[in-house]
Design an enzyme around this catalytic site. Structure first.
Site, mmCIF file in Angstrom:
data_model
loop_
_atom_site.group_PDB
_atom_site.id
_atom_site.type_symbol
_atom_site.label_atom_id
_atom_site.label_comp_id
_atom_site.label_asym_id
_atom_site.label_seq_id
_atom_site.Cartn_x
_atom_site.Cartn_y
_atom_site.Cartn_z
ATOM 1 N N GLY A 179 46.801 34.265 28.622
ATOM 2 C CA GLY A 179 45.646 34.680 28.908
ATOM 3 C C GLY A 179 45.233 35.779 28.547
ATOM 4 O O GLY A 179 46.037 36.837 28.141
ATOM 5 N N GLY B 166 42.019 37.412 29.366
ATOM 6 C CA GLY B 166 40.782 37.884 29.941
ATOM 7 C C GLY B 166 40.913 39.317 30.326
ATOM 8 O O GLY B 166 41.725 40.087 29.621
ATOM 9 N N LEU B 167 40.340 39.827 31.160
ATOM 10 C CA LEU B 167 40.549 41.386 31.735
ATOM 11 C C LEU B 167 41.862 41.657 32.006
ATOM 12 O O LEU B 167 42.421 42.763 31.249
ATOM 13 C CB LEU B 167 39.688 41.754 32.893
ATOM 14 C CG LEU B 167 38.179 41.729 32.186
ATOM 15 C CD1 LEU B 167 37.352 42.546 33.529
ATOM 16 C CD2 LEU B 167 37.858 42.877 31.323
ATOM 17 N N ALA B 168 42.599 40.974 32.646
ATOM 18 C CA ALA B 168 43.818 41.047 32.980
ATOM 19 C C ALA B 168 44.859 41.112 31.891
ATOM 20 O O ALA B 168 45.578 41.731 31.352
ATOM 21 C CB ALA B 168 44.527 40.444 34.115
ATOM 22 N N HIS C 138 29.908 31.801 46.188
ATOM 23 C CA HIS C 138 29.003 32.908 45.848
ATOM 24 C C HIS C 138 27.621 32.445 46.099
ATOM 25 O O HIS C 138 27.006 31.407 45.807
ATOM 26 C CB HIS C 138 28.910 33.257 43.986
ATOM 27 C CG HIS C 138 28.216 34.294 43.730
ATOM 28 N ND1 HIS C 138 27.032 34.572 43.871
ATOM 29 C CD2 HIS C 138 28.667 35.593 43.331
ATOM 30 C CE1 HIS C 138 26.693 35.780 43.610
ATOM 31 N NE2 HIS C 138 27.668 36.326 43.147
ATOM 32 N N SER D 257 23.544 37.165 39.100
ATOM 33 C CA SER D 257 24.266 38.221 39.282
ATOM 34 C C SER D 257 23.755 38.623 40.914
ATOM 35 O O SER D 257 22.786 38.978 41.265
ATOM 36 C CB SER D 257 24.160 39.514 38.496
ATOM 37 O OG SER D 257 24.634 40.642 39.079
ATOM 38 N N ARG E 133 29.253 38.492 50.184
ATOM 39 C CA ARG E 133 29.180 36.878 49.706
ATOM 40 C C ARG E 133 29.341 35.637 50.751
ATOM 41 O O ARG E 133 28.454 34.700 50.625
ATOM 42 C CB ARG E 133 29.874 36.851 48.386
ATOM 43 C CG ARG E 133 29.643 37.647 47.215
ATOM 44 C CD ARG E 133 30.282 37.579 46.376
ATOM 45 N NE ARG E 133 30.149 38.453 44.885
ATOM 46 C CZ ARG E 133 30.447 38.743 43.904
ATOM 47 N NH1 ARG E 133 31.786 38.095 43.722
ATOM 48 N NH2 ARG E 133 29.965 39.354 42.971
ATOM 49 N N ARG F 229 36.390 38.249 48.287
ATOM 50 C CA ARG F 229 36.308 39.442 47.463
ATOM 51 C C ARG F 229 34.844 39.912 47.370
ATOM 52 O O ARG F 229 33.961 39.266 47.340
ATOM 53 C CB ARG F 229 36.661 38.952 45.910
ATOM 54 C CG ARG F 229 36.604 40.032 44.926
ATOM 55 C CD ARG F 229 37.002 39.589 43.611
ATOM 56 N NE ARG F 229 36.163 38.427 43.217
ATOM 57 C CZ ARG F 229 34.901 38.845 42.790
ATOM 58 N NH1 ARG F 229 34.463 39.890 42.593
ATOM 59 N NH2 ARG F 229 34.220 37.931 41.928
ATOM 60 N N LEU G 245 36.761 42.682 38.414
ATOM 61 C CA LEU G 245 36.907 43.430 37.121
ATOM 62 C C LEU G 245 37.831 44.610 37.373
ATOM 63 O O LEU G 245 38.599 44.753 36.525
ATOM 64 C CB LEU G 245 35.354 43.877 36.438
ATOM 65 C CG LEU G 245 34.423 42.798 36.345
ATOM 66 C CD1 LEU G 245 33.050 43.404 35.726
ATOM 67 C CD2 LEU G 245 35.045 41.723 35.437
#
Lengths: 245, 257, 643
Positions: free
Chosen positions: C46, C48-50, C272, C290, C336, C441, C447
């Site tokens: 992966g 992505g950000l991680a 969301h 957003s 959310r 979350r 992020l």
């Protein structure tokens, strides 16, 4: 960049002069565009001077002859200028062919359908799309023009001996009054204007001069310049024949 | 639910089919009916594929992922226009309300020497990754960064950097350019980092190296036609290309690169 | 009945003063000397950000990194679609923020179902993330003077969110991607794009490699290494319609689960509140608007049931700004889960707007009147543009219509404080793990978690594994690799062999319906039992009736999709079982049986203050439940009120 250091065994004349970087610059796509732009702009400068001299045809035969004889009296200078012009032209030409060749290789398979997304209506007629084609027409025109004027080798035209006092004026008139020349010259300079209308502004972009504050102005100046050059030169084959000898 | 004014379309599709990288390809015609104008372009292709599967024909391969215009995965030529007729729009954001009943839609993959076709409408854009690898970054290791506010960036500079950094790497610039040039893509990254204080140390090295890689990858030359700017879904401007030219000239003529 | 393990699961968290736990723990972790790091290979799945940040940071340390992504380039992972921003306890705005407050907000936002130690570490690291990203050249929004700008986000009363216009995820991901590309150039990362991970290889009880399929050639490959780091995102696409990218899937995590890794809290799914409503049966994907929009947008419906008037015809006093009414102190910035349920409540009661009645208004008229259209355009221009592209309505003139959609999954593979799963050598980062967000979350925290895990946690903890385990080199010739390879191959082959009548897409949509209707925003025992049965049945139908054309030796997107749907069909049952077993309401898991008179979540801390980690015992079989007790000393258990 480490490229230059990577091949020390190939040290040659470029390294003697420390010019490998310059060669690399010239062989890069952006370097080539840079040279294209510089040579293009210098050629534009030549066009202005050339047009100025030519427009003396409208002033008087004496002025025109005097100008021409003066130019020819500076033989050494003229040779240097002509050589310079020739080199500029050749460089511009070489790069045109080199980039066109490279660009053709960059897309081997063509699209079945291709349209522009730019808001400029007739894309097919846009100068930017036709730079190579318009340039080729200009090249043909320039060759013919050199045969006509520089080498005075047109079989269908009777030239005066170039030492005759009135020769420049008379010969110019002879060429410009020829029906074939009139058509070819008019078309040639219009295509030249078409070439310039993109080329002049494009040179600024290639040199990195694009800014929201100035670019719209540059584009307008480019169009105006192209029009002025085309109209100025076109006036010669159109109007000069009607001048009384 | 449907939006007011949604209509049903019948379409004639001409889609590029190519079984593999080294196989010959050709446009193939498909009739598609009952397409709602509320659908996205890719949903229209989904429906076509469902019908093909039902008929026992292999579905059309096309790249797509986020379907909201940010990942840069999707992208096809639609009637000769990269990402279709709308400006500032990716293929996945294009909606069928942009088309009329009875339209013929020609769908082709991005075409460039540097983007070989993988299958049908899918191409290999790894050349872009290699360009970034050659210098499209700030060389800073994780850890030990100074406090974020220790590097002030004027608001307008940040906006300039952000506008260039918005590039999604989809390749529409290359696909739409008559010369298959990658200048808009390269210039976006060069401008982004050149506009920020963080990018100064490697400014010259970066541009020289990235341009060399771009040339090596066999993209064409820029002839300033501006087609890339019109095709770009992320609104990357031609001014970036001028900046790239400037940066390159400065680096080659006046720096140690 | 669920089989429950007797031994409580240990998260191996440090103890003592919470503020110094990570520091003390780092000192206790064993190190690998610089000259030895290059002898170790780490597999990161992966980008992505991680995954991107982990691959880059590990390579910077000197490890050999093999990086895998399913997309055609590491730059395209779905982290890129995060819009609003990233939280950090910088307190640049001087409005009372601190590490402790971010920690507190996150634990409370997660409804006391996250691990305190992990959350505190996350809050601590948040500030370093911003520093790191700025140093990389991420163009965060700035004030005119040049300092960083902040905005507020749901579930917080301070402005601690850093952002890059509406493209924060994109810019952070490009930052990580660039850091990765630098390491590729340096020869320390090798990228394998268009590769799908199909199995984890376990040798002597330690994760030592993976099996992948090259999506272009169909070739199966095995790779060995000293640690496997999974950064493969969430499983929201189990619902078919979600804001996830189309390739997001549970396959990597699920296959690891089948190899022994526990799956924790799968029922915690985030819906969301601000997505563009579904427009028809053709819909393939939902688009998020957003949460930052709720800074200036006001959410409302008509006070009259079934009101068909156009919004401009409804006078101010006939509008119900229900979030402002119900949660006066947070108003439109309520978290959310709460905002989503409030929207559902209004729509279920018949007050929904739009042609389907399944949407509510998000109105910018007040903001436009107050600040002018240009200011609103400056803040949200790209989002408004996106909305208009999709709906053909101009949100500057007409209020947006929004409805909740599946967006993020808090559950994931179980990991300890080191982010190591119960399978030694297998690390799980980002959305793929379960650790930091509890049952819900907060906005702009995903992020933060992905980057904290990748930049600042895994570089320390993976070294400890390598230094203490003293692993012997293992080659892909080992029998364990052969066995995993055969398993992966035969699964693909068996899909191709079914040759039935229904397309993969049809099965996926059918699964989505089951999940959304029964395991969505509101869940109850009856629905969950029904869902489990329906999923089982659908799974059986899949294996007897799915139709996948073409071969496994070329790019075959349909075959890829089939493999992922097959895994979703197994995984979703576990999700529903977890939801059934958790007989309480908390955060994203709302059991209709357990609500207050005002319709809020009613937790059962006596019986459910634990993380539920499931051990695989066969498909559709009774997984074994391992409970990791959760204790709260620094953010004591309380009622989550946003009134």
């Amino acid at each position: 960049m480490s490229d230059s250091a990577a091949s020390p065994s190939k040290a040659g004349i470029l390294d003697w002069f420390g010019l490998r970087w310059f060669f690399r610059f010239l062989s890069s796509s952006i370097g080539q565009k840079f040279v294209m732009a510089i040579t293009g702009l210098l050629l534009c400068g030549f066009l202005v001077v050339h047009l100025e001299g030519n427009l003396l045809l409208f002033v008087s035969a004496e002025k025109y002859n005097a100008y021409a004889h003066f130019l020819h009296s500076q033989e050494e200078l003229l040779m240097v200028a002509e050589t310079g012009l020739f080199v500029l032209f050749l460089a511009h030409l070489y790069l045109a062919f080199a980039t066109a060749w490279g660009n053709a290789k960059a897309r081997v398979d063509q699209y079945a359908v291709k349209q522009t997304k730019q808001a400029k209506g007739l894309w097919a007629a846009s100068p930017s799309t036709w730079m190579f084609a318009s340039g080729s027409v200009v090249l043909g025109f320039v060759i013919l023009h050199l045969i006509d004027m520089k080498f005075q080798a047109r079989p269908d035209i009777v030239y005066l001996d170039e030492h005759a006092p009135n020769a420049p004026y008379a010969n110019a008139l002879a060429v410009l009054s020829n029906p074939i020349s009139r058509v070819v010259y008019t078309i040639g300079v219009i295509v030249l204007g078409f070439h310039l209308s993109h080329g002049f502004a494009s040179a600024f972009q290639s040199l990195g001069l694009n800014h929201p504050k100035y670019t719209p102005l540059i584009k307008w100046i480019s169009r105006l310049f192209a029009f002025a050059i085309a109209a100025g030169f076109a006036s010669l084959p159109i109007l000069v024949p009607s001048l009384s000898r | 639910m449907s939006h007011t004014g949604s209509k049903i379309l019948n379409l004639n599709l001409q889609i590029w089919r190519q079984a593999g990288p080294d196989q010959p390809g050709a446009l193939k015609a498909y009739q598609l009916s009952g397409i709602s104008t509320d659908m996205s372009f890719l949903e229209m292709l989904d429906i076509l594929n469902e019908q093909l599967i039902a008929k026992g024909e292999e579905p059309v391969a096309f790249d797509h992922d986020c379907r909201e215009g940010i990942c840069g995965t999707c992208g096809v030529m639609i009637n000769g226009q990269a990402h279709g007729p709308d400006n500032a729009t990716t293929t996945c954001q294009l909606h069928m309300r942009r088309f009329n009943d009875g339209d013929t839609i020609v769908i082709e993959p991005w075409r460039a020497k540097a983007f070989p076709v993988v299958r049908d409408l899918v191409v290999n854009r790894s050349a872009f990754d290699r360009i970034i690898q050659s210098g499209g970054y700030v060389s800073v290791n994780t850890g030990g960064a100074p406090d974020a506010n220790a590097i002030p960036v004027a608001g307008h500079k940040q906006q300039e950097a952000m506008a260039a950094a918005a590039c999604i790497g989809c390749g529409a610039c290359v696909a739409s350019c008559k010369n298959a040039s990658a200048m808009l893509f390269v210039s976006a990254k060069v401008s982004h980092l050149a506009s920020l204080p963080q990018g100064q140390t490697e400014r010259s090295k970066r541009v020289v190296s990235m341009v060399a890689t771009m040339d090596k990858e066999q993209f064409g030359n820029c002839t300033n036609t501006g087609e890339c700017e019109a095709a770009c879904p992320a609104g990357i401007k031609l001014t970036n290309i001028a900046q790239l030219n400037r940066e390159y000239m400065k680096a080659v003529l006046f720096s140690g690169e | 009945m669920t089989q429950v393990s007797e031994t409580p699961l240990d998260g191996r968290c440090p103890t003592g003063d919470i503020a110094t736990r990570w520091d003390r723990h780092k000192f206790d972790l064993k190190l690998v000397a610089p000259h030895n790091k290059r002898k170790n290979t780490i597999i990161v799945v992966g980008t992505g950000l991680a995954g991107g940040s982990a691959a880059a940071s590990l390579a910077e340390l000197g490890y050999n990194v093999l990086s895998f992504c399913i997309q055609d380039s590491p730059r395209r992972a779905h982290s890129i679609a995060a819009q609003g921003g990233i939280n950090a306890a910088k307190n640049y705005t001087n409005d009372g923020d601190s590490v402790r407050r971010l920690f507190y907000d996150t634990v409370k936002g997660g409804e006391w179902r996250a691990r305190e130690s992990n959350v505190y570490r996350l809050a601590t690291l948040s500030t370093s993330i911003i520093d790191q990203c700025v140093a990389q050249g991420v163009p965060f929004a700035r004030e005119y003077g040049g300092s960083l700008a902040n905005r507020s986000f749901g579930g917080a009363q301070v402005s601690r969110t850093f952002y890059c216009a509406g493209q924060t995820g994109q810019q952070l991901l490009i930052g990580a991607y660039q850091a990765m590309m630098r390491q590729v150039h340096a020869g320390r990362i090798k990228v394998f794009a268009r590769r799908e991970m199909l199995d984890v290889v376990v040798v002597d009880g330690v994760a030592r490699g993976i099996v992948t399929r090259d999506l272009v050639t169909g070739k199966f490959e095995t790779f060995s290494g000293d640690a496997v780091v999974l950064c493969t995102g969430g499983y929201g696409n189990a619902y078919y319609l979600s804001t996830m990218a189309k390739t997001c899937n549970v396959t990597a995590a699920w296959r690891a689960h089948k190899r022994g890794a526990y799956f924790a809290n799968p029922c915690y799914t985030q819906i969301h509140p601000t997505c563009i409503p579904v427009s028809g049966t053709h819909q393939s994907k939902l688009t998020l608007m957003s949460e930052s929009l709720r800074n200036d947008g006001r959410v409302w419906v008509s006070k009259t049931k079934g009101d068909t008037r156009s919004p401009d015809q409804i006078p101010e006093d006939e509008r119900d700004y229900y979030l402002e009414r119900r949660y006066p102190s947070y108003g439109n910035l309520a978290p959310r889960d709460i905002s989503s349920r409030a929207a559902k409540e209004r729509c279920d009661a018949g007050f929904g707007v739009g042609p389907s009645g399944l949407s509510v208004y998000l109105d910018f008229a007040a903001a436009i009147k107050r600040d002018g259209e240009d200011v609103v355009r400056g803040k949200y221009g790209n989002l408004f543009h996106m909305y208009e592209k999709i709906t053909a309505e101009n949100p500057y003139k007409v209020p947006m219509r929004i409805y909740p959609a599946v967006h993020y999954t808090m559950g994931g593979l179980w990991v300890d404080y080191n982010l190591q799963s119960n399978l030694p050598g297998l690390y799980v980062l980002g959305e793929a793990n379960f650790s930091d967000h509890g049952a819900n979350r907060l906005g702009a925290s995903a992020l933060m978690q992905g980057l904290a895990d990748g930049y600042f946690v895994i570089p320390y903890t993976v070294g400890d594994h390598i230094a203490t385990k003293k692993l012997k080199p293992v080659s892909t010739e080992a029998p364990e690799f052969g066995e995993a390879l055969t398993t992966a191959k035969s699964r693909v082959e068996s899909i191709l062999k079914v040759n039935g009548k229904r397309s993969v897409e049809q099965f996926h949509r059918a699964l989505g319906h089951i999940m959304w209707d029964n395991v969505g925003m509101g869940r109850n025992e009856k629905g969950l039992i029904k869902a489990i049965d329906s999923i089982k049945q659908l799974r059986e139908e899949f294996w007897s009736d799915v139709k996948v054309l073409g071969s496994g030796e070329t790019l075959n997107q349909n075959l890829e999709h089939a493999g992922r749907v097959a895994d979703f069909l197994e995984f979703s049952e576990l999700l529903a079982r977890d939801a059934l077993h958790r007989d309480e309401s908390c955060g994203g898991h709302f059991r209709e049986e357990h609500q207050t008179s005002e319709g809020e979540c009613q937790r059962d801390d006596d019986n459910f203050a634990y993380a539920a980690a499931w051990e695989f015992k066969g498909i559709g079989g009774d997984s074994v439940l391992h409970k990791e007790p959760l204790t709260f000393s620094d953010c004591p258990l309380g009622t989550r009120s946003y009134k």
